[in-house]
Design a protein around this motif. Structure first.
Motif, PDB file in Angstrom:
ATOM      1  N   ILE A  97      -0.235  -0.731  -4.472  1.00  0.00           N
ATOM      2  CA  ILE A  97      -1.830  -0.156  -4.362  1.00  0.00           C
ATOM      3  C   ILE A  97      -1.383   1.515  -3.993  1.00  0.00           C
ATOM      4  CG2 ILE A  97      -4.062  -0.165  -3.501  1.00  0.00           C
ATOM      5  CD1 ILE A  97      -2.981  -2.688  -4.670  1.00  0.00           C
ATOM      6  N   THR A  98      -2.103   2.381  -5.277  1.00  0.00           N
ATOM      7  CA  THR A  98      -1.877   3.830  -5.164  1.00  0.00           C
ATOM      8  C   THR A  98      -3.537   4.346  -5.350  1.00  0.00           C
ATOM      9  OG1 THR A  98      -1.543   3.892  -7.624  1.00  0.00           O
ATOM     10  CG2 THR A  98       0.289   3.774  -6.292  1.00  0.00           C
ATOM     11  N   ASP A  99      -3.119   5.708  -4.798  1.00  0.00           N
ATOM     12  CA  ASP A  99      -4.571   6.543  -4.871  1.00  0.00           C
ATOM     13  C   ASP A  99      -4.596   7.117  -6.321  1.00  0.00           C
ATOM     14  OD1 ASP A  99      -5.250   6.089  -2.355  1.00  0.00           O
ATOM     15  OD2 ASP A  99      -3.863   7.276  -1.479  1.00  0.00           O
ATOM     16  N   ASP A 127     -10.925   4.992   3.433  1.00  0.00           N
ATOM     17  CA  ASP A 127     -10.225   3.672   2.880  1.00  0.00           C
ATOM     18  C   ASP A 127     -11.350   2.504   2.831  1.00  0.00           C
ATOM     19  OD1 ASP A 127      -8.707   1.632   2.177  1.00  0.00           O
ATOM     20  OD2 ASP A 127      -7.239   1.587   3.975  1.00  0.00           O
ATOM     21  N   TYR A 180     -11.205   5.340  -6.524  1.00  0.00           N
ATOM     22  CA  TYR A 180     -10.800   4.086  -6.374  1.00  0.00           C
ATOM     23  C   TYR A 180      -8.964   4.078  -5.859  1.00  0.00           C
ATOM     24  CZ  TYR A 180     -14.864   1.426  -7.857  1.00  0.00           C
ATOM     25  OH  TYR A 180     -16.236   0.958  -8.027  1.00  0.00           O
ATOM     26  N   GLN A 181      -8.823   2.881  -5.323  1.00  0.00           N
ATOM     27  CA  GLN A 181      -7.468   2.836  -5.330  1.00  0.00           C
ATOM     28  C   GLN A 181      -7.081   1.713  -6.418  1.00  0.00           C
ATOM     29  OE1 GLN A 181      -6.638   0.961  -1.317  1.00  0.00           O
ATOM     30  NE2 GLN A 181      -8.095   2.741  -0.446  1.00  0.00           N
ATOM     31  N   ARG A 182      -5.836   1.733  -6.968  1.00  0.00           N
ATOM     32  CA  ARG A 182      -5.451   0.936  -8.108  1.00  0.00           C
ATOM     33  C   ARG A 182      -4.026   0.495  -8.228  1.00  0.00           C
ATOM     34  NH1 ARG A 182      -4.426   5.938 -10.847  1.00  0.00           N
ATOM     35  NH2 ARG A 182      -2.396   6.648 -10.031  1.00  0.00           N
ATOM     36  N   ARG A 186       0.772  -1.297   0.094  1.00  0.00           N
ATOM     37  CA  ARG A 186      -0.055   0.016   0.011  1.00  0.00           C
ATOM     38  C   ARG A 186       1.097   1.417  -0.108  1.00  0.00           C
ATOM     39  NH1 ARG A 186      -3.263   3.374  -1.363  1.00  0.00           N
ATOM     40  NH2 ARG A 186      -4.629   4.627   0.145  1.00  0.00           N
ATOM     41  N   ARG A 213      -3.945  -2.680   6.482  1.00  0.00           N
ATOM     42  CA  ARG A 213      -3.139  -2.725   5.078  1.00  0.00           C
ATOM     43  C   ARG A 213      -1.713  -3.155   5.037  1.00  0.00           C
ATOM     44  NH1 ARG A 213      -6.033   0.418   1.629  1.00  0.00           N
ATOM     45  NH2 ARG A 213      -5.119  -1.070   0.038  1.00  0.00           N
TER      46      ARG A 213
END
Length: 542
Positions: A151-153, A178, A190-192, A134, A142
């Motif tokens: 996993i980025t914003d 989150d 979304y996180q991606r 994360r 996390r």
């Protein structure tokens, strides 16, 4: 009998997608074992794989995807719906929408309650954490594992998306700081699985590092055509590169592991003699072991999407993806600055309820500051527009996957039975009405002109359901065709250690083992399953 000149390894893994890539990495960390990964598609060299927005190209490209289609059924107006799956190193993780979504703790607790020991949320959380790195805010649930997937914003933010979120807040939907923390409810971005503007697939995060080890072999363009057995024990796999090409064999001293995905895993078991006896008889395949559940319990998320025309002068993805503006976005992407080329297909999530009185969300809704032309596959409208979609978290409707023949170049029958359960219809209608409420907020009205799809004349339940039949689509979240359950469950295919019931040396480790649909996209949970299963294979857990 296997060929005397067949290659031999400790493990043979069929499929290099989310599960296969994780398994290859974790199992090969032991230099004392050898393994071979068979991938039906080519290496992941297609440049559109690595550009997040390139999914528009890869989804329609048969060189890197299985171009599967569902059967035409009444609840889709007789339409055959493309339910494309990845066919390259990384599998679906190389062509998917890049969204990382774990779902709700109750998803996994329900698996444990069905007799699957060790599959509750508390049991699985360490494996979610192991699989992720994360980057950004996140509490103790996390993962910060450097060997996990980043996993980025979201970093490219549209004013229209901001207005949509503010409108949802005005409706009483809370902001979700989150949604992967274990508390999903609310609205946010979304996180991606994107880093420095590039897609980081499971192959990039897990398989390619493993391929540098001397105990790992990867065979691409290797389409598994049959599992080889001695009695009830799996001893190898046959594969071919093209129709009419020579059949090759690879042996497994310890285990054959199927990670080919919900469609191909079920089909491969069936054409190898493991499945419902009546189906095997129609295929002319000798029964190695009868398992009625192989290919059944198929589930998928079925989504309906609404489109709104934006007011003149409002900038959406539609305009930014053309001409000089697109050139500017490409330049930004090349400089690793926020760009539409490095975003997910859906930007904003809303996890909410189809009707009042629920404790937890039963819907996932999405919003994108762009719109696609009706009836076209990811072709943007020629006017400014936005899209919002909704689907039910845990559909009750189940279908099946059945091989049509033993020819692995012939697609199997895929019948999803979308909306065949009355509860699914009720929740779907609730989702569409929620979409309209979210698109009609004062905060968003400053940007939008009017609804173009389905249009303001569509109002009654019957009219909305008719629209869903004619325009709804898959979300590519296919699960369940080799479901996990105790041996006393006649529909179960694998036990809670993911070993195929009644067989030796054969496991299934992919989304097909999910007993029920998680309240999420399936990618994150598939990686978790592979992390946990790697410990089973290695004997690291009892």
């Amino acid at each position: 009998m296997v060929s005397a000149n067949a290659e031999e390894f400790d493990y043979v893994i069929v499929g290099s997608g989310a599960a296969g890539s994780v398994l290859a990495n974790r199992l090969s960390a032991d230099p004392g074992v050898t393994l071979c990964v068979l991938e039906a598609g080519p290496p992941d060299r297609n440049p559109f794989i690595h550009i997040p927005a390139g999914f528009i190209k890869t989804l329609a490209d048969p060189s890197v995807t299985w171009q599967f289609k569902t059967e035409g059924i009444p609840m889709t107006g007789g339409r055959r719906i493309a339910t494309t799956q990845g066919r390259t190193l990384g599998g679906g993780s190389s062509v998917n929408g890049l969204i990382y979504n774990r779902g709700q703790p109750a998803d996994l607790d329900s698996w444990a309650q069905r007799g699957n020991r060790g599959w509750g949320y508390a049991d699985c959380l360490p494996y979610y954490r192991r699989s992720e790195n994360r980057v950004g805010l996140g509490g103790e649930t996390r993962g910060r594992n450097p060997d996990g997937i980043p996993i980025t914003d979201m970093d490219w933010i549209s004013p229209v998306s901001e207005a949509f979120i503010k409108g949802c807040l005005g409706l009483g939907i809370p902001r979700a700081p989150d949604y992967n923390s274990g508390d999903q409810m609310g609205v946010g971005y979304y996180q991606r699985t994107i880093r420095n503007g590039r897609r980081i697939s499971a192959a990039r995060a897990f398989l390619h590092p493993a391929m540098k080890r001397p105990n790992v072999a990867v065979r691409t363009n290797a389409r598994a055509s049959r599992i080889l057995f001695e009695g009830k024990r799996a001893i190898g796999v046959q594969y071919v590169s093209a129709p009419g090409a020579p059949v090759r064999e690879v042996r497994a001293r310890r285990e054959v592991i199927l990670s080919a995905g919900t469609v191909n895993t079920a089909r491969l078991l069936q054409i190898s003699g493991v499945g419902p006896a009546d189906l095997l008889g129609r295929l002319g395949v000798p029964v190695v072991h009868e398992l009625r559940g192989v290919g059944s319990n198929f589930r998928d998320h079925y989504a309906s999407r609404f489109v709104m025309r934006a007011k003149p002068g409002v900038e959406t993805l539609n305009e930014l993806s053309r001409g000089l503006k697109l050139g500017a976005q490409i330049a930004r992407w090349a400089l690793r600055r926020p760009s539409i080329l490095a975003t997910t297909p859906s930007h904003v999530h809303v996890f909410w309820k189809s009707f009042e009185g629920l404790d937890q969300p039963d819907l996932q809704c999405v919003f994108t500051p762009g719109s696609y032309a009706e009836g076209k596959v990811y072709i943007l409208d020629d006017y400014p527009g936005v899209t919002a979609g909704a689907w039910q978290h845990r559909p009750e409707s189940t279908g099946w996957v059945r091989a049509r023949s033993t020819n692995v170049f012939e697609d199997p029958e895929i019948n999803p039975n979308y909306l065949s359960d009355p509860m699914d219809v009720r929740v779907h209608l609730g989702g569409m009405r929620l979409l309209r409420r979210m698109l009609a907020t004062p905060e968003l009205s400053a940007f939008l002109e009017g609804e173009t799809l389905p249009g303001p004349k569509v109002q009654s339940d019957d009219e909305l359901l008719d629209f869903a039949k004619r325009n709804g689509s898959t979300t590519y979240h296919l699960i369940g065709t080799a479901r996990m359950g105790p041996e006393t469950d006649p529909s179960a295919v694998v036990n809670d250690r993911l070993q195929v019931h009644g067989m030796q040396g054969l496991r299934v480790i992919d989304a097909s083992i999910m007993p029920s649909m998680p309240s999420a996209n399936t990618y994150a949970t598939t990686m978790m399953i592979a992390e946990k299963a790697a410990d089973f294979v290695r004997g690291a857990v009892a």
